[in-house]
Design an enzyme around this catalytic site. Structure first.
Site, PDB file in Angstrom:
ATOM      1  N   GLU A 213      58.950  13.599  13.311  1.00  8.45           N
ATOM      2  CA  GLU A 213      57.958  13.374  14.378  1.00  8.45           C
ATOM      3  C   GLU A 213      57.601  14.677  15.098  1.00  8.45           C
ATOM      4  O   GLU A 213      58.319  15.119  15.992  1.00  8.45           O
ATOM      5  CB  GLU A 213      58.513  12.346  15.383  1.00  8.45           C
TER       6      GLU A 213
ATOM      7  N   LYS B 158      55.704  10.903  11.424  1.00  7.48           N
ATOM      8  CA  LYS B 158      55.271  10.198  12.646  1.00  7.48           C
ATOM      9  C   LYS B 158      54.498  11.162  13.529  1.00  7.48           C
ATOM     10  O   LYS B 158      55.064  11.823  14.400  1.00  7.48           O
ATOM     11  CB  LYS B 158      56.499   9.638  13.377  1.00  7.48           C
TER      12      LYS B 158
END
Ligand code: 13P
Length: 340
Positions: free
Chosen positions: A178, A220
């Protein structure tokens, strides 16, 4: 490393119609959320809240995985079932946040670096014992003027994300990678696209240098979007087009799925943007969600910490999951927000 296992878990997480519930708020973060409903952030209240989410009827149709915080992975339902076991028994894959948060990057005022690599190999072994099959690490990139983020901060965060991803794969745990470019600021969508592009370029160079198997990760990212204080907000179509444009350039087709964070968008906007991207075409990767606030904000506002509101809060939670499930297929429209 069992590559087939990594691929199969990553593939199951981004199965059709499905996405992730990010319920991995650290204790200070969930305290902020509870403050907004004037609820004390005790361990028992955190447990009750997570139980409300995890026991909602029917969510397994739209939720393939849940990201947990360390404390939650060790907690149980009121019937004494460990949460990881409860989720697995419903066909929902338990995951774990393993980073220790973003701290100020020394000598780079305004930039941050995420900590948590020391001892990570040992922690991953324990989390695996406790039932986690995937993990999450969040790098945080702030935009401020032309000088922040620095090139060095992007590189340092990409390097940490890649070291984390390699350690996860070594342990047969799917890493959710992420690199979040924050949307709180005055920047416009073009500036967000430039920074997101640079961050993704850094990230994929580091993943490759660390020998990470791209077929066994999930990405992500933030959407490419204007900052919350930008004076000229971009349309839904513009956000969808800019995001897809950026991802096509910088994300390898070997990655099985992209699971967006919501980053402070309203629940409706987050669903609408995901829907617009999926309605626009098909891609080498699945485009899905790993939402925290966009799935939970309406639930918390309805629950308010009261037992008598649990059923109503669960109904709202189910509906948000269902609408995001429709957005996975480009079949959502905003008018559905009015339907029961
Ligand atoms: P938001 O969807 O609230 O941004 O949270 C997702 C997440 O897990 C951030 O790390």
């Amino acid at each position: 490393m069992d590559v087939d296992k990594l691929k199969s878990v990553a593939g199951a997480i981004v199965a059709q119609q499905k996405g992730i519930l990010a319920a991995d708020e650290s204790n200070p973060t969930i305290k902020k959320r509870f403050d907004s409903i004037k609820l004390e952030a005790t361990e028992e209240n955190r447990r009750r809240y997570r139980e409300l989410l995890f026991t909602t009827d029917g969510i397994e149709r739209y939720i393939s995985g849940v990201i947990l915080f360390d404390e939650t992975l060790r907690q149980r339902s009121r019937d004494g079932v460990p949460f990881a076991e409860l989720l697995s028994s419903r066909g929902i894959i338990p995951g774990i946040k393993v980073d220790k948060g973003a701290k100020a990057l020394a000598l780079y005022p305004g930039d941050t670096i995420t900590e948590g690599l020391d001892g990570l190999r040992e922690r991953l072994a324990e989390y695996k014992q406790l039932g986690a099959k995937f993990a999450k690490w969040r790098g945080v990139i702030q935009i401020d003027g032309h000088d922040i983020p620095s090139a060095y901060a992007m590189h340092a965060n990409a390097h940490a994300l890649a070291r984390y991803a390699a350690l996860c794969q070594e342990a047969d745990i799917v890493p959710i990678v992420e690199p979040e470019v924050l949307m709180d600021g005055i920047q416009d969508i073009d500036r967000c696209e430039v920074v997101t592009s640079q961050m993704l370029e850094n990230l994929f160079a580091e993943l490759s240098a660390h020998r990470v198997i791209l077929e066994g990760i999930l990405l992500k990212p933030n959407m490419v979007i204007d900052g919350m204080k930008c004076t000229h907000p971009a349309s839904v179509r513009h956000v969808a087009e800019a995001t897809v444009h950026c991802l096509k350039r910088y994300v390898s087709a070997a990655v099985p799925g992209i699971v967006f964070l919501s980053g402070g968008q309203s629940a409706e906007d987050a669903t609408d943007h995901l829907n617009a991207m999926n309605a626009m075409g098909s891609y080498p990767w699945q485009l899905s969600f790993s939402y925290g606030r966009a799935l939970q904000a309406p639930v918390l506002a309805t629950w308010k910490g009261k037992e008598s509101n649990v059923a109503a809060a669960q109904e709202i939670f189910f509906r948000r999951c269902q609408l995001n499930g429709l957005a996975r297929e480009g079949k959502y429209n905003r008018a559905m927000e009015m339907d029961k």
